[in-house]
Design a protein around this motif. Structure first.
Motif, PDB file in Angstrom:
ATOM      1  N   PHE A  60     -31.149 -53.401 -27.079  1.00  0.00           N
ATOM      2  CA  PHE A  60     -31.334 -53.416 -25.626  1.00  0.00           C
ATOM      3  C   PHE A  60     -29.994 -53.467 -24.914  1.00  0.00           C
ATOM      4  O   PHE A  60     -28.949 -53.635 -25.526  1.00  0.00           O
ATOM      5  CB  PHE A  60     -32.194 -54.602 -25.216  1.00  0.00           C
ATOM      6  CG  PHE A  60     -33.548 -54.600 -25.859  1.00  0.00           C
ATOM      7  CD1 PHE A  60     -34.546 -53.758 -25.399  1.00  0.00           C
ATOM      8  CD2 PHE A  60     -33.811 -55.423 -26.948  1.00  0.00           C
ATOM      9  CE1 PHE A  60     -35.789 -53.746 -26.000  1.00  0.00           C
ATOM     10  CE2 PHE A  60     -35.056 -55.418 -27.544  1.00  0.00           C
ATOM     11  CZ  PHE A  60     -36.050 -54.571 -27.079  1.00  0.00           C
ATOM     12  N   LEU A 105     -38.979 -57.225 -20.797  1.00  0.00           N
ATOM     13  CA  LEU A 105     -37.842 -56.405 -21.237  1.00  0.00           C
ATOM     14  C   LEU A 105     -37.468 -55.359 -20.197  1.00  0.00           C
ATOM     15  O   LEU A 105     -36.292 -55.059 -20.016  1.00  0.00           O
ATOM     16  CB  LEU A 105     -38.159 -55.731 -22.577  1.00  0.00           C
ATOM     17  CG  LEU A 105     -38.230 -56.667 -23.783  1.00  0.00           C
ATOM     18  CD1 LEU A 105     -38.640 -55.903 -25.029  1.00  0.00           C
ATOM     19  CD2 LEU A 105     -36.905 -57.376 -24.018  1.00  0.00           C
ATOM     20  N   ALA A 106     -38.459 -54.808 -19.496  1.00  0.00           N
ATOM     21  CA  ALA A 106     -38.186 -53.751 -18.520  1.00  0.00           C
ATOM     22  C   ALA A 106     -37.577 -54.313 -17.246  1.00  0.00           C
ATOM     23  O   ALA A 106     -36.873 -53.609 -16.524  1.00  0.00           O
ATOM     24  CB  ALA A 106     -39.472 -52.995 -18.209  1.00  0.00           C
ATOM     25  N   ILE A 138     -44.391 -58.463 -23.219  1.00  0.00           N
ATOM     26  CA  ILE A 138     -43.082 -58.020 -23.717  1.00  0.00           C
ATOM     27  C   ILE A 138     -42.510 -56.907 -22.852  1.00  0.00           C
ATOM     28  O   ILE A 138     -41.349 -56.937 -22.467  1.00  0.00           O
ATOM     29  CB  ILE A 138     -43.166 -57.468 -25.163  1.00  0.00           C
ATOM     30  CG1 ILE A 138     -44.282 -58.154 -25.941  1.00  0.00           C
ATOM     31  CG2 ILE A 138     -41.849 -57.621 -25.864  1.00  0.00           C
ATOM     32  CD1 ILE A 138     -44.528 -57.490 -27.272  1.00  0.00           C
ATOM     33  N   HIS A 139     -43.343 -55.950 -22.552  1.00  0.00           N
ATOM     34  CA  HIS A 139     -42.875 -54.786 -21.810  1.00  0.00           C
ATOM     35  C   HIS A 139     -42.305 -55.181 -20.453  1.00  0.00           C
ATOM     36  O   HIS A 139     -41.211 -54.772 -20.084  1.00  0.00           O
ATOM     37  CB  HIS A 139     -44.022 -53.781 -21.619  1.00  0.00           C
ATOM     38  CG  HIS A 139     -43.745 -52.755 -20.575  1.00  0.00           C
ATOM     39  ND1 HIS A 139     -42.768 -51.793 -20.739  1.00  0.00           N
ATOM     40  CD2 HIS A 139     -44.292 -52.533 -19.353  1.00  0.00           C
ATOM     41  CE1 HIS A 139     -42.738 -51.035 -19.656  1.00  0.00           C
ATOM     42  NE2 HIS A 139     -43.646 -51.463 -18.804  1.00  0.00           N
ATOM     43  N   ARG A 171     -28.707 -55.700 -22.556  1.00  0.00           N
ATOM     44  CA  ARG A 171     -27.997 -56.989 -22.648  1.00  0.00           C
ATOM     45  C   ARG A 171     -28.995 -58.140 -22.771  1.00  0.00           C
ATOM     46  O   ARG A 171     -30.196 -57.892 -22.819  1.00  0.00           O
ATOM     47  CB  ARG A 171     -27.096 -57.192 -21.442  1.00  0.00           C
ATOM     48  CG  ARG A 171     -27.806 -57.324 -20.121  1.00  0.00           C
ATOM     49  CD  ARG A 171     -26.809 -57.773 -19.072  1.00  0.00           C
ATOM     50  NE  ARG A 171     -26.451 -56.693 -18.156  1.00  0.00           N
ATOM     51  CZ  ARG A 171     -27.130 -56.437 -17.060  1.00  0.00           C
ATOM     52  NH1 ARG A 171     -28.210 -57.102 -16.768  1.00  0.00           N
ATOM     53  NH2 ARG A 171     -26.744 -55.468 -16.245  1.00  0.00           N
ATOM     54  N   ASN A 172     -28.458 -59.351 -22.871  1.00  0.00           N
ATOM     55  CA  ASN A 172     -29.305 -60.533 -23.060  1.00  0.00           C
ATOM     56  C   ASN A 172     -30.180 -60.417 -24.296  1.00  0.00           C
ATOM     57  O   ASN A 172     -31.288 -60.899 -24.334  1.00  0.00           O
ATOM     58  CB  ASN A 172     -30.242 -60.748 -21.861  1.00  0.00           C
ATOM     59  CG  ASN A 172     -29.561 -61.527 -20.771  1.00  0.00           C
ATOM     60  OD1 ASN A 172     -28.539 -62.154 -21.002  1.00  0.00           O
ATOM     61  ND2 ASN A 172     -30.132 -61.460 -19.598  1.00  0.00           N
ATOM     62  N   ASN A 186     -35.272 -56.306 -16.897  1.00  0.00           N
ATOM     63  CA  ASN A 186     -33.846 -56.634 -16.971  1.00  0.00           C
ATOM     64  C   ASN A 186     -32.963 -55.513 -16.431  1.00  0.00           C
ATOM     65  O   ASN A 186     -33.082 -54.394 -16.858  1.00  0.00           O
ATOM     66  CB  ASN A 186     -33.485 -56.920 -18.425  1.00  0.00           C
ATOM     67  CG  ASN A 186     -32.221 -57.701 -18.496  1.00  0.00           C
ATOM     68  OD1 ASN A 186     -31.152 -57.119 -18.552  1.00  0.00           O
ATOM     69  ND2 ASN A 186     -32.336 -59.013 -18.462  1.00  0.00           N
ATOM     70  N   LEU A 194     -44.643 -51.707 -27.937  1.00  0.00           N
ATOM     71  CA  LEU A 194     -44.592 -52.883 -27.059  1.00  0.00           C
ATOM     72  C   LEU A 194     -45.586 -52.719 -25.919  1.00  0.00           C
ATOM     73  O   LEU A 194     -45.878 -53.657 -25.188  1.00  0.00           O
ATOM     74  CB  LEU A 194     -43.186 -53.063 -26.484  1.00  0.00           C
ATOM     75  CG  LEU A 194     -42.054 -53.273 -27.493  1.00  0.00           C
ATOM     76  CD1 LEU A 194     -40.710 -53.361 -26.775  1.00  0.00           C
ATOM     77  CD2 LEU A 194     -42.283 -54.540 -28.295  1.00  0.00           C
ATOM     78  N   LEU A 195     -46.066 -51.498 -25.762  1.00  0.00           N
ATOM     79  CA  LEU A 195     -46.940 -51.164 -24.640  1.00  0.00           C
ATOM     80  C   LEU A 195     -47.936 -50.144 -25.159  1.00  0.00           C
ATOM     81  O   LEU A 195     -47.596 -49.279 -25.961  1.00  0.00           O
ATOM     82  CB  LEU A 195     -46.060 -50.547 -23.532  1.00  0.00           C
ATOM     83  CG  LEU A 195     -46.643 -50.236 -22.178  1.00  0.00           C
ATOM     84  CD1 LEU A 195     -47.064 -51.525 -21.484  1.00  0.00           C
ATOM     85  CD2 LEU A 195     -45.576 -49.532 -21.326  1.00  0.00           C
ATOM     86  N   TYR A 237     -37.088 -64.230 -22.208  1.00  0.00           N
ATOM     87  CA  TYR A 237     -36.423 -63.052 -22.779  1.00  0.00           C
ATOM     88  C   TYR A 237     -36.288 -63.183 -24.297  1.00  0.00           C
ATOM     89  O   TYR A 237     -36.566 -62.247 -25.040  1.00  0.00           O
ATOM     90  CB  TYR A 237     -35.051 -62.858 -22.109  1.00  0.00           C
ATOM     91  CG  TYR A 237     -34.633 -61.418 -22.134  1.00  0.00           C
ATOM     92  CD1 TYR A 237     -35.019 -60.550 -21.116  1.00  0.00           C
ATOM     93  CD2 TYR A 237     -33.911 -60.901 -23.201  1.00  0.00           C
ATOM     94  CE1 TYR A 237     -34.691 -59.219 -21.161  1.00  0.00           C
ATOM     95  CE2 TYR A 237     -33.570 -59.569 -23.250  1.00  0.00           C
ATOM     96  CZ  TYR A 237     -33.959 -58.733 -22.221  1.00  0.00           C
ATOM     97  OH  TYR A 237     -33.638 -57.404 -22.261  1.00  0.00           O
ATOM     98  N   THR A 262     -37.469 -46.272 -20.223  1.00  0.00           N
ATOM     99  CA  THR A 262     -37.779 -47.542 -20.880  1.00  0.00           C
ATOM    100  C   THR A 262     -39.253 -47.604 -21.268  1.00  0.00           C
ATOM    101  O   THR A 262     -39.598 -48.043 -22.371  1.00  0.00           O
ATOM    102  CB  THR A 262     -37.425 -48.711 -19.932  1.00  0.00           C
ATOM    103  OG1 THR A 262     -36.028 -48.681 -19.696  1.00  0.00           O
ATOM    104  CG2 THR A 262     -37.801 -50.048 -20.540  1.00  0.00           C
ATOM    105  N   HIS A 294     -40.770 -48.161 -24.921  1.00  0.00           N
ATOM    106  CA  HIS A 294     -41.687 -49.265 -25.229  1.00  0.00           C
ATOM    107  C   HIS A 294     -42.991 -48.757 -25.818  1.00  0.00           C
ATOM    108  O   HIS A 294     -43.580 -49.403 -26.692  1.00  0.00           O
ATOM    109  CB  HIS A 294     -41.952 -50.118 -23.977  1.00  0.00           C
ATOM    110  CG  HIS A 294     -40.776 -50.969 -23.589  1.00  0.00           C
ATOM    111  ND1 HIS A 294     -40.799 -51.828 -22.517  1.00  0.00           N
ATOM    112  CD2 HIS A 294     -39.537 -51.084 -24.139  1.00  0.00           C
ATOM    113  CE1 HIS A 294     -39.629 -52.447 -22.414  1.00  0.00           C
ATOM    114  NE2 HIS A 294     -38.845 -52.005 -23.390  1.00  0.00           N
TER     115      HIS A 294
END
Lengths: 213, 412
Positions: A90, B409-410, B405-406, A92-93, B412, A55-56, B312, A46, A50
């Motif tokens: 992703f 999202l991570a 964000i990371h 879920r959710n 979950n 995102l990172l 989320y 993950t 990201h």
């Protein structure tokens, strides 16, 4: 299309005392290619995804998307690039439950600052066999359907890179097959690069290019 | 898709919560609006009604009662004063003009006022139909009186003693309507104007009046049909306008110490009344502010807790290209739209309640209240509510701005 060089990331434990670094292997994925990123939970799949999606920010190393070093982009430019070039799927959710399927899909062009075409929504939904769910609320969908809507949303802006994080691990065999097939198909059709991070062994036979973390 | 549509859908997804927040705020705002409408209109009426009257002179008693009775016509007289004494005062060098009033009767709750034409011109009253009262037992009606009693020019009616509808009827002498006044927005609208001697006639023993028929040789300044030396006739009060500012210092003291009458200043007594009433109004106002504070808190809590559920959503939106500032803007807009809608509804509700009150209650109509006016304070309320909304959503919006964000999202 996307290439990495010497990526590392540092994990911090809660108290900041214990921290460890993870070194990722270099990657180079072209448009139309698909890769499977395999590894157990906690192996950094993950995190790598990201990092690739902006995102990172990495500790060290370089990520180039369409020959642009994403470290050189400002936060806003990065948001913009992400909206236009990258589609995320992703586990879920992943859908906004206050909105209908149609509006969930329209969020993608809206947030990326692009024109919203309803015909494009119809086209994508048709392709994924979700035509009759266009005006449904998210809670009315099954998990397999929800995952297909997420794929629809990821490709609606015609991205050049699709990043999928455990897209099948919550699905049964039948839906798993369908989802990975669809992912492959839409990536080919849009001439996009596809990277799927998973520990789901059912996918091993589906994608030839594999990286093990 | 747009921010507005997104916010609308979030509201729709939490109908009850959104409705409750709007209701709470609109109740508080409605209360404040009602108080503002009431206070402002009452104050306007009061200044209009006491315009041109510097001092009221009447029998000794409560000065507030004297003002309420002689200026606003809502209370009973403190008693009577001798016409001769009033005459003497009217000639005083510090008095610009003095208007005599003789009270005592009413018709269906509307007061019959014996006075002269100086009184109607004090309020710039104009005729709508008919003519001014001239002779005894002729009356000119205020516009509200005509409207509510359905009396027309030429009609006859009997007045009753006191201010209530079922007082003792003076059925010996009937009044005749000579004219009807235009609406002036002052107390005159609720009065029945006639001569002073008409009021005397209503109350006099029927036989003893024959001596009054011939014209006086040296008429009184205030009531020309009476001899200046008359020692029996009485009036209720005298409205006085000062000739110069010195009068404000000298005249009240002179009247209160040198005569058997008392003098009261409308401005001073009204200020006193308002400080008394003000306590009640302040308490209501305080309660309204508590309501608004609670609704603000409720909006804050709603946004803050929904933020937890929406972390989320926000991370997903960021992954789709939403900037931090867009998320910030969304939350701020959400809060301020909520308070704006609440405040608008509250303002509308306040006006509606006053409108219904005026429509249903004769008292509201008599007081000349109307729901159709807007005050600058209401614009302040609207702007203030939006500021409240921004303030309540600031902290949640900052949290949205900072969403990692990371991590989200991570996890979950």
């Amino acid at each position: 299309m996307i290439a990495t060089q010497g990526l590392t990331h540092r994990y911090h434990s809660k108290k900041g005392v214990l921290s460890h670094e993870i070194v990722f292997p270099d990657l180079a994925v072209e448009r139309g290619e698909s890769f499977l990123l395999l590894g157990n939970s906690g192996s950094g799949k993950t995190t790598l995804l990201h990092l690739l999606g902006g995102l990172l920010r990495p500790l060290t190393g370089k990520i180039e998307i369409e020959k642009i070093d994403i470290a050189s982009l400002s936060e806003t430019e990065l948001d913009r690039m992400r909206g236009r070039q990258i589609g995320f799927v992703f586990q879920r959710n992943h859908l906004i439950s206050a909105l209908t399927v149609k509006n969930n899909l329209l969020m993608a062009p809206f947030l990326a600052g692009e024109k919203q075409h309803e015909e494009r929504v119809d086209l994508v939904l048709d392709e994924l066999g979700l035509r009759e769910k266009k005006n449904a609320m998210i809670f009315e969908l099954s998990q397999g359907q929800a995952q297909r809507v997420a794929i629809a949303r990821a490709i609606i802006n015609k991205p050049s890179l699709i990043l999928a994080d455990e897209p099948t691990s919550a699905l049964d065999d039948k839906n798993c097959d369908q989802v990975i097939e669809l992912l492959n198909k839409v990536a080919m059709e849009n001439n996009a690069a596809l990277i799927v991070a998973t520990h789901d062994h059912r996918l091993k036979s589906r994608l030839k290019n594999q990286i093990i973390l | 898709m747009s921010i507005q549509l997104l916010i609308w859908n979030y509201f729709k997804a939490k109908k009850l919560n959104t409705g409750l927040n709007i209701l709470l705020l609109s109740l508080g705002i409605a209360m404040i609006t009602l108080l503002i409408l009431f206070n402002n209109q009452l104050e306007e009426k009061m200044t209009n009604n006491s315009k041109g009257i510097d001092l009221v002179v009447g029998a000794k008693g409560s000065p507030l009662q004297l003002i309420l009775c002689a200026v606003f016509h809502v209370d009973f007289p403190t008693g009577n004063i001798k016409l001769r004494e009033a005459d003497r005062l009217a000639k005083h060098r510090l008095v610009k003009y003095a208007i005599p009033l003789a009270l005592g009767d009413s018709y269906q709750g509307f007061r019959v006022v014996g006075t002269n034409r100086a009184y109607s011109s004090l309020y710039q009253a104009d005729l709508a139909s008919g003519d001014w009262w001239e002779k005894d037992l002729e009356v000119t009606l205020g516009s509200s009186v005509a409207q509510l009693t359905k009396l027309k020019v030429g009609d006859h009616f009997e007045s009753a003693h006191g201010l209530t509808k079922d007082g003792h009827a003076h059925d010996e002498n009937k009044y005749v309507v000579k004219g009807i006044l235009k609406q002036s927005g002052t107390v005159v609208d609720n009065l029945i104007l006639t001569t002073i001697s008409s009021v005397w006639k209503e109350h006099a023993e029927s036989s003893s009046d024959s001596t009054m028929q011939q014209l006086p040789t040296s008429p009184s300044l205030l009531v020309s049909s009476v001899e200046a030396s008359d020692s029996i006739r009485e009036i209720t009060s005298l409205l006085i306008k000062y000739k110069n500012p010195i009068a404000a210092i000298q005249l009240p003291r002179f009247i209160n110490t040198q005569t058997s009458m008392q003098a009261a200043s409308p401005a001073f007594e009204m200020a006193r009344l308002f400080t008394l009433l003000g306590v009640g109004a302040d308490a209501l106002m305080g309660f309204a502010y508590v309501l608004i504070f609670i609704s603000g808190l409720s909006i804050f809590i709603a946004l803050y807790s929904s933020l937890k559920e929406r972390r989320y959503d926000m991370a997903i939106m960021r992954s789709m290209g939403a900037s931090r500032s867009l998320l910030f803007k969304t939350i701020i807009l959400e809060g301020s739209i909520l308070t704006f809608v609440g405040a608008s509804l509250g303002l509308a509700f306040g006006h509606l309640v006053l409108g219904v009150f005026v429509h249903l209650m004769e008292e509201g109509q008599k007081a000349g209240l109307t729901a159709g006016v807007f005050y600058a304070e209401e614009a302040v309320i609207l702007v203030g509510s939006v500021v409240l909304g921004v303030f309540c959503s600031l902290l949640p919006a900052i949290q949205a701005y900072r969403v990692d964000i990371h991590k989200v999202l991570a996890s979950n």
